[in-house]
Design a protein around this motif. Structure first.
Motif, mmCIF file in Angstrom:
data_model
loop_
_atom_site.group_PDB
_atom_site.id
_atom_site.type_symbol
_atom_site.label_atom_id
_atom_site.label_comp_id
_atom_site.label_asym_id
_atom_site.label_seq_id
_atom_site.Cartn_x
_atom_site.Cartn_y
_atom_site.Cartn_z
ATOM 1 N N ASP A 1 7.071 10.689 -3.016
ATOM 2 C CA ASP A 1 7.986 11.069 -1.934
ATOM 3 C C ASP A 1 7.238 11.530 -0.686
ATOM 4 O O ASP A 1 7.564 12.554 -0.091
ATOM 5 C CB ASP A 1 8.962 12.142 -2.420
ATOM 6 N N ALA A 2 6.210 10.764 -0.309
ATOM 7 C CA ALA A 2 5.393 11.121 0.848
ATOM 8 C C ALA A 2 5.590 10.162 2.025
ATOM 9 O O ALA A 2 4.758 10.104 2.911
ATOM 10 C CB ALA A 2 3.922 11.155 0.440
ATOM 11 N N LEU A 3 6.681 9.413 2.021
ATOM 12 C CA LEU A 3 6.979 8.509 3.123
ATOM 13 C C LEU A 3 7.994 9.144 4.052
ATOM 14 O O LEU A 3 8.865 9.904 3.604
ATOM 15 C CB LEU A 3 7.553 7.190 2.599
ATOM 16 N N ASP A 4 7.892 8.807 5.339
ATOM 17 C CA ASP A 4 8.940 9.271 6.245
ATOM 18 C C ASP A 4 10.183 8.394 6.027
ATOM 19 O O ASP A 4 10.147 7.416 5.272
ATOM 20 C CB ASP A 4 8.467 9.283 7.704
ATOM 21 N N THR B 1 12.113 0.959 4.716
ATOM 22 C CA THR B 1 11.435 -0.340 4.734
ATOM 23 C C THR B 1 10.929 -0.704 3.350
ATOM 24 O O THR B 1 11.098 -1.837 2.882
ATOM 25 C CB THR B 1 10.266 -0.326 5.742
ATOM 26 N N PHE B 2 10.312 0.258 2.665
ATOM 27 C CA PHE B 2 9.781 -0.019 1.334
ATOM 28 C C PHE B 2 10.913 -0.300 0.351
ATOM 29 O O PHE B 2 10.818 -1.214 -0.473
ATOM 30 C CB PHE B 2 8.918 1.144 0.830
ATOM 31 N N ALA C 1 0.814 -1.214 0.000
ATOM 32 C CA ALA C 1 0.000 0.000 0.000
ATOM 33 C C ALA C 1 0.853 1.272 0.000
ATOM 34 O O ALA C 1 0.341 2.360 -0.242
ATOM 35 C CB ALA C 1 -0.930 -0.001 1.212
ATOM 36 N N LEU C 2 2.146 1.136 0.220
ATOM 37 C CA LEU C 2 3.029 2.307 0.273
ATOM 38 C C LEU C 2 3.552 2.737 -1.095
ATOM 39 O O LEU C 2 4.202 3.778 -1.202
ATOM 40 C CB LEU C 2 4.225 2.026 1.195
#
Length: 69
Positions: free
Chosen positions: A15-18, A24-25, A7-8
């Protein structure tokens, strides 16, 4: 397989992940063909949208906006 990782993909592309989520992704990505395909598809779609948004507006629009100010 952790479904939440899949889902990520959209957030990863924009570029909206911390930092932790991104790490992790990115660790997951090389081993997941589904995510690789999803990321490639989303990158293509965002590139096409960026091309459309980059069009230069007609001079009359600029003049109209400036006159309205």
């Amino acid at each position: 397989m952790n479904e939440s990782l899949h889902a990520l993909s959209g957030a990863y592309v924009v570029d909206a992940l911390d930092d932790d989520e991104r790490a992790t992704f990115e660790e997951h990505l090389p081993g997941c063909l589904d995510c690789q395909r999803e990321v490639a598809s989303l990158r293509e779609a965002t590139a096409l949208m960026a091309d459309d948004a980059a069009l230069t507006p007609p001079p009359a629009l600029r003049d109209s906006m400036l006159a309205g100010i």
